[in-house]
Design an enzyme around this catalytic site. Sequence first.
Site, PDB file in Angstrom:
ATOM      1  N   ASP A  21      -8.646  -3.771  -5.159  1.00 45.72           N
ATOM      2  CA  ASP A  21      -7.352  -3.401  -4.587  1.00 45.72           C
ATOM      3  C   ASP A  21      -6.281  -4.350  -5.101  1.00 45.72           C
ATOM      4  O   ASP A  21      -6.480  -5.569  -5.117  1.00 45.72           O
ATOM      5  CB  ASP A  21      -7.401  -3.464  -3.055  1.00 45.72           C
TER       6      ASP A  21
ATOM      7  N   ASP B  42     -11.630  -3.824   2.789  1.00 42.08           N
ATOM      8  CA  ASP B  42     -12.539  -2.702   2.529  1.00 42.08           C
ATOM      9  C   ASP B  42     -13.997  -3.085   2.747  1.00 42.08           C
ATOM     10  O   ASP B  42     -14.800  -2.260   3.189  1.00 42.08           O
ATOM     11  CB  ASP B  42     -12.348  -2.195   1.100  1.00 42.08           C
TER      12      ASP B  42
ATOM     13  N   SER C 111     -17.157  10.382  -1.928  1.00 39.90           N
ATOM     14  CA  SER C 111     -17.109  10.463  -0.469  1.00 39.90           C
ATOM     15  C   SER C 111     -15.777  10.042   0.144  1.00 39.90           C
ATOM     16  O   SER C 111     -15.537  10.280   1.318  1.00 39.90           O
ATOM     17  CB  SER C 111     -18.217   9.586   0.136  1.00 39.90           C
ATOM     18  N   GLY C 112     -14.908   9.392  -0.607  1.00 38.65           N
ATOM     19  CA  GLY C 112     -13.634   8.943  -0.061  1.00 38.65           C
ATOM     20  C   GLY C 112     -13.766   7.807   0.935  1.00 38.65           C
ATOM     21  O   GLY C 112     -12.892   7.601   1.771  1.00 38.65           O
ATOM     22  N   ASP C 113     -14.854   7.054   0.852  1.00 38.94           N
ATOM     23  CA  ASP C 113     -15.051   5.938   1.770  1.00 38.94           C
ATOM     24  C   ASP C 113     -14.258   4.731   1.294  1.00 38.94           C
ATOM     25  O   ASP C 113     -13.567   4.777   0.275  1.00 38.94           O
ATOM     26  CB  ASP C 113     -16.544   5.607   1.892  1.00 38.94           C
ATOM     27  N   ASP C 114     -14.367   3.620   2.026  1.00 39.65           N
ATOM     28  CA  ASP C 114     -13.498   2.475   1.768  1.00 39.65           C
ATOM     29  C   ASP C 114     -13.950   1.608   0.599  1.00 39.65           C
ATOM     30  O   ASP C 114     -13.142   0.882   0.017  1.00 39.65           O
ATOM     31  CB  ASP C 114     -13.390   1.614   3.035  1.00 39.65           C
TER      32      ASP C 114
ATOM     33  N   CYS D 102       0.804  -1.218   0.000  1.00 39.24           N
ATOM     34  CA  CYS D 102       0.000   0.000   0.000  1.00 39.24           C
ATOM     35  C   CYS D 102       0.835   1.265   0.000  1.00 39.24           C
ATOM     36  O   CYS D 102       0.311   2.362  -0.214  1.00 39.24           O
ATOM     37  CB  CYS D 102      -0.941  -0.002   1.196  1.00 39.24           C
TER      38      CYS D 102
END
Length: 341
Positions: free
Chosen positions: A64, A87, A44-47, A14
């Site tokens: 990912d 996530d 929203s920048g959420d997971d 990461c």
Amino acid sequence: MTEDFLSSCTSGGCGAKIAASDLSSYLRALPHSQDPSLLVGFSSGDDAAVYQTAEDQAVVSTLDFFSPMVEDPYVFGTIAAANALSDVYAMGGKAIMALNVTCFPERLPKEMLGQILAGGAAKVQEAGAALAGGHSIYDHEPKYGLAVTGLVDPRKLIHNDTPETGDTLILTKALGVGIILAADRAKVGDAAATQAAIASMQRLNKYATDKFPAYQIHACTDITGFGLLAHGLEMAGTDHTLVLDTEELPILPKALDFANDYLVTAGGQRNREQIGDKVALSNVPFGLQEILFDPQTSGGLLISVATEDAADLLAAIQVDDPVARIVGLVTDREENPITLL
């Protein structure tokens, strides 16, 4: 195991993530869906993304992948898969299906590719999900990950930026993965510390989220490439401050020693450049600062839980994740979005 697998990679895990600020202007220019069933999108920048399909059901979707950070291809596959599955867990969901995303150099033995895929499949099976195919291409560096589909009751969906004032903060895994792996790659690491970091990265966050239904969880995010501070800033949002007790933070063995010796990572320095001016660091020693900025691959969950539930939730999580700790609390917004004690 031949060193070609890892030595051919310019970055890994990461820590190779592109900074959010470098992407934000381009993402803002993209068309944003007006579909009311899209509960969570990229704005929203959420997971993970979440799309509601029924009153009591929504689909959680995430992708990912990254290049290796360890020498063993099978271990790399397990870590990449655990990271991708995380996530879904951070949103309060259950993983049901995964697809492989694979890039592999023609020059490397195909047995390595088989080992990567086997490691990923083992973690998908451990998660109770179905591995249903995927896509692969040739590339200059090996890369692997998953596209994961999960399910969640939208009434129980957990966001990363909805803590409540008075909440207690729990962190489920120890910090310092990026620094430990950098030391190992530089041939100055510690074998026991490296194995501890690998075991942490392989650990599914499923075991922590399995305990969630019995408690008042107000927000949750997994700590990955942007480090604890940047993910904490996302959780604080515009209305709250996270007060973190640095003495209570779980830290992997030797990570602080390496950081004190200025063995730091490029990803950590990018994180410092992006958010260092948003957090008061003057009372925090340099080595601990680096731990706070350190990119985590397949890191733990930062959980904002009602204080009356915190002790019971922590005890439940520690049955499977004994390093989990209460690390702070949530207040109304103060001068800074994060306060370090």
